[in-house]
Design a protein around this motif. Structure first.
Motif, mmCIF file in Angstrom:
data_model
loop_
_atom_site.group_PDB
_atom_site.id
_atom_site.type_symbol
_atom_site.label_atom_id
_atom_site.label_comp_id
_atom_site.label_asym_id
_atom_site.label_seq_id
_atom_site.Cartn_x
_atom_site.Cartn_y
_atom_site.Cartn_z
ATOM 1 N N HIS A 196 -2.410 -1.033 -9.045
ATOM 2 C CA HIS A 196 -3.459 -1.689 -8.262
ATOM 3 C C HIS A 196 -4.798 -1.804 -8.974
ATOM 4 O O HIS A 196 -5.671 -2.545 -8.513
ATOM 5 C CB HIS A 196 -3.679 -0.925 -6.954
ATOM 6 C CG HIS A 196 -2.492 -0.910 -6.047
ATOM 7 N ND1 HIS A 196 -2.119 -1.994 -5.277
ATOM 8 C CD2 HIS A 196 -1.579 0.066 -5.788
ATOM 9 C CE1 HIS A 196 -1.041 -1.689 -4.572
ATOM 10 N NE2 HIS A 196 -0.690 -0.448 -4.860
ATOM 11 N N LEU A 212 -1.165 4.557 -9.104
ATOM 12 C CA LEU A 212 -1.971 3.602 -8.351
ATOM 13 C C LEU A 212 -2.852 2.774 -9.285
ATOM 14 O O LEU A 212 -3.035 1.565 -9.079
ATOM 15 C CB LEU A 212 -2.834 4.337 -7.326
ATOM 16 C CG LEU A 212 -2.096 4.935 -6.125
ATOM 17 C CD1 LEU A 212 -3.033 5.795 -5.289
ATOM 18 C CD2 LEU A 212 -1.480 3.828 -5.267
ATOM 19 N N ARG A 213 -3.400 3.417 -10.314
ATOM 20 C CA ARG A 213 -4.205 2.666 -11.288
ATOM 21 C C ARG A 213 -3.367 1.609 -11.987
ATOM 22 O O ARG A 213 -3.811 0.468 -12.194
ATOM 23 C CB ARG A 213 -4.793 3.617 -12.337
ATOM 24 C CG ARG A 213 -5.995 4.398 -11.899
ATOM 25 C CD ARG A 213 -6.704 5.008 -13.105
ATOM 26 N NE ARG A 213 -7.761 5.899 -12.689
ATOM 27 C CZ ARG A 213 -7.654 7.217 -12.571
ATOM 28 N NH1 ARG A 213 -6.501 7.795 -12.877
ATOM 29 N NH2 ARG A 213 -8.661 7.955 -12.191
ATOM 30 N N ALA A 233 -7.289 0.798 -4.670
ATOM 31 C CA ALA A 233 -5.905 0.648 -4.231
ATOM 32 C C ALA A 233 -5.799 0.650 -2.711
ATOM 33 O O ALA A 233 -6.458 1.447 -2.034
ATOM 34 C CB ALA A 233 -5.049 1.785 -4.798
ATOM 35 N N VAL A 242 -4.170 1.780 0.620
ATOM 36 C CA VAL A 242 -3.386 2.940 1.013
ATOM 37 C C VAL A 242 -3.258 2.971 2.529
ATOM 38 O O VAL A 242 -3.967 2.262 3.247
ATOM 39 C CB VAL A 242 -4.031 4.257 0.517
ATOM 40 C CG1 VAL A 242 -4.034 4.320 -1.000
ATOM 41 C CG2 VAL A 242 -5.445 4.416 1.076
ATOM 42 N N LEU A 295 0.103 10.438 -8.940
ATOM 43 C CA LEU A 295 -0.035 9.344 -7.984
ATOM 44 C C LEU A 295 -1.261 8.496 -8.311
ATOM 45 O O LEU A 295 -1.199 7.256 -8.254
ATOM 46 C CB LEU A 295 -0.148 9.904 -6.567
ATOM 47 C CG LEU A 295 -0.342 8.861 -5.463
ATOM 48 C CD1 LEU A 295 0.856 7.917 -5.389
ATOM 49 C CD2 LEU A 295 -0.580 9.521 -4.116
ATOM 50 N N TYR A 296 -2.366 9.139 -8.674
ATOM 51 C CA TYR A 296 -3.554 8.372 -9.040
ATOM 52 C C TYR A 296 -3.264 7.463 -10.230
ATOM 53 O O TYR A 296 -3.687 6.296 -10.261
ATOM 54 C CB TYR A 296 -4.721 9.309 -9.391
ATOM 55 C CG TYR A 296 -5.154 10.225 -8.271
ATOM 56 C CD1 TYR A 296 -5.103 9.823 -6.942
ATOM 57 C CD2 TYR A 296 -5.617 11.517 -8.541
ATOM 58 C CE1 TYR A 296 -5.498 10.678 -5.921
ATOM 59 C CE2 TYR A 296 -6.021 12.364 -7.532
ATOM 60 C CZ TYR A 296 -5.946 11.950 -6.223
ATOM 61 O OH TYR A 296 -6.333 12.796 -5.224
ATOM 62 N N PRO A 345 0.830 -1.212 0.000
ATOM 63 C CA PRO A 345 0.000 0.000 0.000
ATOM 64 C C PRO A 345 0.862 1.260 0.000
ATOM 65 O O PRO A 345 2.020 1.247 0.419
ATOM 66 C CB PRO A 345 -0.796 -0.124 1.308
ATOM 67 C CG PRO A 345 0.002 -1.037 2.171
ATOM 68 C CD PRO A 345 0.689 -1.992 1.238
ATOM 69 N N VAL A 346 0.282 2.347 -0.473
ATOM 70 C CA VAL A 346 0.986 3.628 -0.602
ATOM 71 C C VAL A 346 0.510 4.572 0.494
ATOM 72 O O VAL A 346 -0.691 4.628 0.799
ATOM 73 C CB VAL A 346 0.724 4.248 -1.990
ATOM 74 C CG1 VAL A 346 1.286 5.662 -2.069
ATOM 75 C CG2 VAL A 346 1.318 3.370 -3.078
#
Length: 412
Positions: A32, A28-29, A36, A38, A24-25, A9-10
């Protein structure tokens, strides 16, 4: 399905997020998928819902993804000074109600907001804008976030609430502090609560044409604690998000060539700019949260009962599976065509817990008046620094310029 189900996780509170949330989005896409894992402050786990369809599904199924935060299975890990407590600690606010109780409470808020006269609202918004401009018009320079974008919605809401001037100034500072989720958030929230309690008692003794008086008289027979909490919710969701909507729109119009002509040639692009901001730089980036009522699946992820979900409103609005706009190409005509009159964004959320009508219309009236009055009064408004030198406030929840310094011909 998750692309890399075992990826770590971020942490959302990271310098990378503050510098480039859209990047970042996208990362994450790619790693994950649409949902996602987090980590929030204190490394508390949550799911960030990135996909448009997934956010729409979560918000449209309150029986599966509910608002009562007491379902969270991680309360034993939450520090006493956790900065997100004002967002998740269960209280008597309409924000945490469900089912018939939510409909009762939200219906009361909609009724009292619906009683606001739209012509009077527009007049008060223009007056607040003129007062704000008057304060710096002779200087030839201003910082629009502090001197203008934050002031206009605050003055309008203060009037709707029946607040005194001394209460209004402190309330603005405390609202910014709470929504900034810093270490002072808890104390600021306590001061806001105290202000609302005093206001309610004052309106009980001397009713007026304001929101607290109307809530006291509403047939729903709200308890005092319910009214206090709902006033806090209306103020928090009305002032700072609207201020950032104004600031983000002004930033767009002052930095994007598509809007350059309209700064001295008319208002036709103001509505387009306001809508584009809701798609591309929505004031409420992420919203915490929803809690799963039972084990379920979401975009291939196993969601356990009691899991916390964060609604990624900004990520959903720019989901490439739904939105034909590429954020990096926002200065193109393609962006304008895609967002121009399209109101399918999720900036006001969705489902029974979306912003209650007519709150979005009130916010739009205030934001429109603020942008139009400023451009009318100061037609040669221009940035006082290079666009690339502008920065954003370091918040994972709200999106707004840290500062918006401008110059113009002084008004005498």
């Amino acid at each position: 399905m998750p692309l890399h189900p075992d990826a770590a996780p971020v942490r959302l509170h990271s310098p990378g997020f503050q510098r480039d949330p859209a990047g970042l989005y996208e990362m994450l896409r790619q790693v994950h998928g649409s949902v996602a894992p987090v980590l929030l402050d204190a490394d508390l786990p949550a799911w960030l819902v990135l996909g448009y369809r997934e956010v729409h599904y979560v918000t449209g199924n309150p029986e599966l993804f509910a608002r009562d935060s007491r379902r969270w299975h991680s309360w034993d890990r939450v520090p006493r000074d956790w900065p997100l407590l004002p967002f998740v600690a269960h209280n008597a606010s309409v924000l945490f109600t469900e089912g018939a109780e939510h409909r009762r409470r939200a219906g009361a808020i909609s009724d009292v907001l619906g009683a606001v006269d739209q012509f009077e609202l527009r007049f008060e918004a223009e007056r607040a804008a003129d007062i704000a401009v008057d304060a710096f018009a002779g200087a030839g320079r201003a910082e629009l976030m502090a001197d203008y974008a934050g002031q206009v919605p605050l003055r309008v809401l203060a009037g709707l609430f029946g607040l005194r001037d001394d209460e209004t100034a402190e309330l603005e500072r405390d609202t910014v502090t709470v929504l900034g989720d810093g270490p002072e958030a808890g104390m600021a929230y306590a001061r806001i609560r105290g202000t609302m309690e005093l206001l309610l008692e004052r309106r009980r003794r001397r009713p007026g044409p304001d929101l607290p008086s109307r809530l006291l008289a509403h047939p729903a027979r709200l308890a005092d604690e319910e009214i206090v909490q709902d006033l806090i919710a209306v103020m928090a969701t009305g002032q700072q998000p609207t201020a950032n909507w104004i600031g983000n729109t002004l930033r767009l119009m002052l930095t994007d060539d598509r809007f350059a002509v309209s700064l001295s040639g008319g208002r036709r692009s103001v509505g387009q700019a306001l809508t584009e901001v809701l798609w591309m730089d929505t004031p409420t980036q992420n919203f915490i949260g929803r809690w799963a009522t039972r084990d379920t699946q979401l975009a291939g992820r196993h969601i356990r009962a009691g899991d916390l979900l964060v609604l990624g409103l900004a990520a959903a609005n720019t989901d490439p599976q739904v939105c034909p706009v590429v954020p990096a190409g926002r200065s193109s005509a393609r962006t304008a065509a895609a967002t121009g009159g399209n109101q399918a964004h999720l900036s006001f959320s969705h489902g029974e817990h979306r912003c209650p009508a007519p709150a979005p219309e009130i916010a739009e009236a205030i934001a429109t008046a603020a942008v139009e009055v400023l451009l009318d009064r100061l037609p040669d408004l221009r940035l006082a620094r290079a666009p690339e030198d502008l920065s954003w406030r370091p918040s994972i929840w709200l999106r707004g310029p840290a500062a918006l310094p401008v110059e113009f011909t002084p008004l005498i």
